[in-house]
Write an enzyme that holds these catalytic residues in place. Structure first.
Site, PDB file in Angstrom:
ATOM      1  N   ASP A  36       0.847  -1.199   0.000  1.00  4.32           N
ATOM      2  CA  ASP A  36       0.000   0.000   0.000  1.00  4.32           C
ATOM      3  C   ASP A  36       0.881   1.247   0.000  1.00  4.32           C
ATOM      4  O   ASP A  36       0.385   2.355  -0.155  1.00  4.32           O
ATOM      5  CB  ASP A  36      -0.907  -0.008   1.236  1.00  4.32           C
TER       6      ASP A  36
ATOM      7  N   HIS B  21      -1.539   3.863  -1.386  1.00  3.47           N
ATOM      8  CA  HIS B  21      -1.598   4.403  -0.017  1.00  3.47           C
ATOM      9  C   HIS B  21      -3.048   4.716   0.372  1.00  3.47           C
ATOM     10  O   HIS B  21      -3.381   5.864   0.707  1.00  3.47           O
ATOM     11  CB  HIS B  21      -0.704   5.647   0.128  1.00  3.47           C
TER      12      HIS B  21
HETATM   13  C1  DGY Z   1      -1.136   7.636   8.238  1.00  7.00           C
HETATM   14  O1  DGY Z   1      -2.054   8.287   8.753  1.00  7.00           O
HETATM   15  O2  DGY Z   1       0.027   7.734   8.619  1.00  7.00           O
HETATM   16  C2  DGY Z   1      -1.498   6.692   7.171  1.00  7.00           C
HETATM   17  O3  DGY Z   1      -0.404   6.253   6.458  1.00  7.00           O
HETATM   18  C3  DGY Z   1      -2.536   7.287   6.238  1.00  7.00           C
HETATM   19  O4  DGY Z   1      -3.217   6.219   5.664  1.00  7.00           O
END
Ligand code: DGY
Length: 323
Positions: free
Chosen positions: A264, A288
């Site tokens: 991801d 992501h």
């Molecule tokens: C975060 O909030 O750090 C996450 O990676 C977002 O999905």
């Protein structure tokens, strides 16, 4: 005089409405793209607060330009590797983040990626699209099953625990975890065993990365690490791309050191469409989207606004990185 704040993106609906009610003068970047660095540096000058995203680098340069008015930085993310925490702390600026609210969404997506990589979903979809779907064949597109298998969680924090919980429902019987320290409560619930990273890599059928990106974890998944894993192993990363030496992952997949991967997060983000990772049949990549449900993003936005508000008005933050 109302405090002045910089918000680097429009927020999901409820969070945006709450932000607009703040007793503050708000500069907000309105485009659906990351705020350009020069605009951020111009606007942050003299500001009392900053609400930012994981795409905005918060470093000494930004803090220097912001000046002494700056009281609070609130990131709409649980990860804060884009923030130089020591620098922010040394300026006595409060730092807020958004833990917990994205645990379920991120764990769902991580479990989904694990299933997708294990069951060769990318190859399967491509085969249907490319007209390669012939008669039913006993071994065609066979992947691996979860029943009686071992899951290795690198970083048994909130998200790691939630991922293990989900994958146990698919038949995982043995959960191993590694990290900086033992997590007795979570381990007891999952009947999980704390082991060295080496042992986790050697013994796990599924290796899922759920730890933060730090100096210690940067590129910890290199060729040597993949070499230690089972040739049938599935590797999943929904934490940060920087934890993986990406060229080594490409080589590991090409050399069949591991069976498949689900990602991801990558380096860089966005990943170029020409990236070798995308050409590999045994690598599923999504952009992501771990926390990308409307409910979660609204909660994250609300939490970020509440942290911002508390910091502006001299209160301690509801969810602070440090006190
Ligand atoms: C975060 O909030 O750090 C996450 O990676 C977002 O999905």
């Amino acid at each position: 005089m109302s405090p002045r704040v910089v918000v680097t993106r429009r927020l999901p609906p409820q969070a945006q409405a709450t932000l607009e009610k703040l007793d503050a003068e708000i500069y907000q970047w309105q485009e659906d793209s990351a705020i350009p660095r020069d605009v951020l540096l111009k606007e942050i000058k003299g500001a009392d607060g900053l609400l930012c995203l994981l795409t905005d680098k918060v470093d000494n340069e930004l803090l220097g330009v912001a000046g002494d008015n700056l009281k609070v930085i609130s990131t709409m993310s649980v990860g804060y590797d884009h923030v130089d925490v020591e620098a922010v702390k040394s300026k006595k600026v409060q730092l807020g983040y958004t833990p917990d609210v994205l645990t379920d969404a991120t764990a769902d997506l991580t479990a989904l990626l694990t299933l997708a990589a294990a069951r060769r979903i990318k190859e399967s979809i491509d085969a249907v699209r490319n007209g390669e779907w012939r008669e039913w064949r006993p071994e065609w597109l066979c992947g691996s099953q979860f029943t009686q298998k071992t899951l290795g969680v690198v970083g048994l924090g909130r998200i790691g625990e939630a991922v293990a919980h989900r994958l146990k429902a698919f038949g995982i019987t043995n959960v191993l975890y590694s990290g900086r320290s033992e997590k007795p409560k979570a381990a007891e619930k999952l009947q999980a065993k704390f082991v060295s990273l080496d042992d986790l890599l050697k013994q796990s059928d599924y290796v899922v990365v759920c730890c933060a990106l730090t100096k210690e974890t940067k590129e910890m998944f290199n060729y040597a690490a993949f070499e230690k894993m089972k040739r049938t192993a599935v590797f999943v990363n929904s934490a940060r791309g920087g934890i993986v030496q990406q060229d080594d992952l490409v080589r590991a997949l090409e050399d069949k050191l591991i069976a498949s991967a689900g990602l991801d997060v990558t380096t860089p983000e966005p990943l170029s469409p020409d990236s070798k990772l995308l050409q590999l049949p045994n690598c599923v990549v999504v952009p992501h989207i771990g926390s990308a449900t409307m409910e979660t993003r609204d909660e994250m936005g609300l939490m970020a606004v509440r942290n911002l508000e508390a910091g502006l008005f001299g209160k301690s933050l509801p969810t602070a990185v440090y006190q």
